[in-house]
Design a protein around this motif. Structure first.
Motif, PDB file in Angstrom:
ATOM      1  N   SER A   1       5.198  18.120  -3.691  1.00 52.70           N
ATOM      2  CA  SER A   1       5.145  18.095  -2.242  1.00 52.70           C
ATOM      3  C   SER A   1       4.592  19.419  -1.698  1.00 52.70           C
ATOM      4  O   SER A   1       3.727  19.436  -0.813  1.00 52.70           O
TER       5      SER A   1
ATOM      6  N   MET B   1       0.898  19.833  -2.521  1.00 55.32           N
ATOM      7  CA  MET B   1       0.084  19.030  -1.607  1.00 55.32           C
ATOM      8  C   MET B   1      -0.052  19.699  -0.246  1.00 55.32           C
ATOM      9  O   MET B   1      -1.153  19.853   0.272  1.00 55.32           O
TER      10      MET B   1
ATOM     11  N   CYS C   1      -7.510  10.796  -2.781  1.00 49.92           N
ATOM     12  CA  CYS C   1      -6.180  11.009  -2.185  1.00 49.92           C
ATOM     13  C   CYS C   1      -5.497   9.658  -1.984  1.00 49.92           C
ATOM     14  O   CYS C   1      -4.356   9.460  -2.416  1.00 49.92           O
TER      15      CYS C   1
ATOM     16  N   CYS D   1      -4.434   7.578  -5.171  1.00 47.74           N
ATOM     17  CA  CYS D   1      -3.262   8.101  -5.871  1.00 47.74           C
ATOM     18  C   CYS D   1      -2.010   7.884  -5.027  1.00 47.74           C
ATOM     19  O   CYS D   1      -0.969   7.514  -5.550  1.00 47.74           O
ATOM     20  N   HIS D   2      -2.118   8.113  -3.739  1.00 42.59           N
ATOM     21  CA  HIS D   2      -0.941   7.943  -2.883  1.00 42.59           C
ATOM     22  C   HIS D   2      -0.460   6.495  -2.867  1.00 42.59           C
ATOM     23  O   HIS D   2       0.728   6.229  -2.910  1.00 42.59           O
TER      24      HIS D   2
END
Ligand code: HEC
Length: 125
Positions: free
Chosen positions: A23, A26, A117, A120-121
């Motif tokens: 987290s 990121m 992004c 993967c999310h």
């Protein structure tokens, strides 16, 4: 001192280690450095200094994709590795485009970067 460094290099402590959690990685590294690419058209770099900053940000983005693959951040999924590599490829291309001051190329890379992004999310969050 030299002896300490050599013996450290022989041990497990020489392998890459995560300093924080995903987290934080990121929000503190990936997001600010990728924003530099996503919003490049909004405030295009003008001075040499602007371009140098963009080079640093895209380099940081590319290296952060490598961090996604080290123990502590990596997840044992094929998809994870694929998306990290997608992100790295887009970021390396962005770094090169920043080095050659190629604004059009940077704008074109937006989609590929965004895809890495989002892919993967969607799969992992
Ligand atoms: C290989 C997988 C992967 C890639 C690629 C990836 N992310 Fe993430 N990201 C994650 C995961 C997993 C989380 C959830 C982390 C958590 O909350 O523990 C996350 C969370 C985030 C968050 C929310 C962090 C928070 O805690 O609020 C942001 C912002 C983010 N990612 C931005 C990005 C951007 C921008 C990119 C592309 C440039 C990207 N990520 C690429 C896996 C990835």
């Amino acid at each position: 001192m030299a002896t300490t460094l050599v013996s450290a290099a022989d041990s497990d402590s020489a392998s890459p280690q995560a300093t924080t959690n995903l987290s934080e990685l990121m929000t503190r590294i990936v997001q600010p450095s990728s924003d530099a690419v996503f919003y490049v058209a909004r405030t295009p770099p003008q001075t040499g200094e602007d371009w140098r900053r963009l080079e640093s940000q895209t380099l940081m983005l590319a290296e952060s994709a490598n961090l996604l693959l080290i123990p502590g951040y990596v997840q044992a999924q094929e998809q994870w590795v694929r998306d990290s590599l997608l992100m790295r490829n887009a970021a390396v291309a962005a770094y090169k485009a920043a080095q050659t001051k190629d604004l059009a190329a940077l704008e074109e890379l937006n989609n590929a970067l965004y895809e890495s992004c989002e892919n993967c999310h969607m799969a992992t969050r």
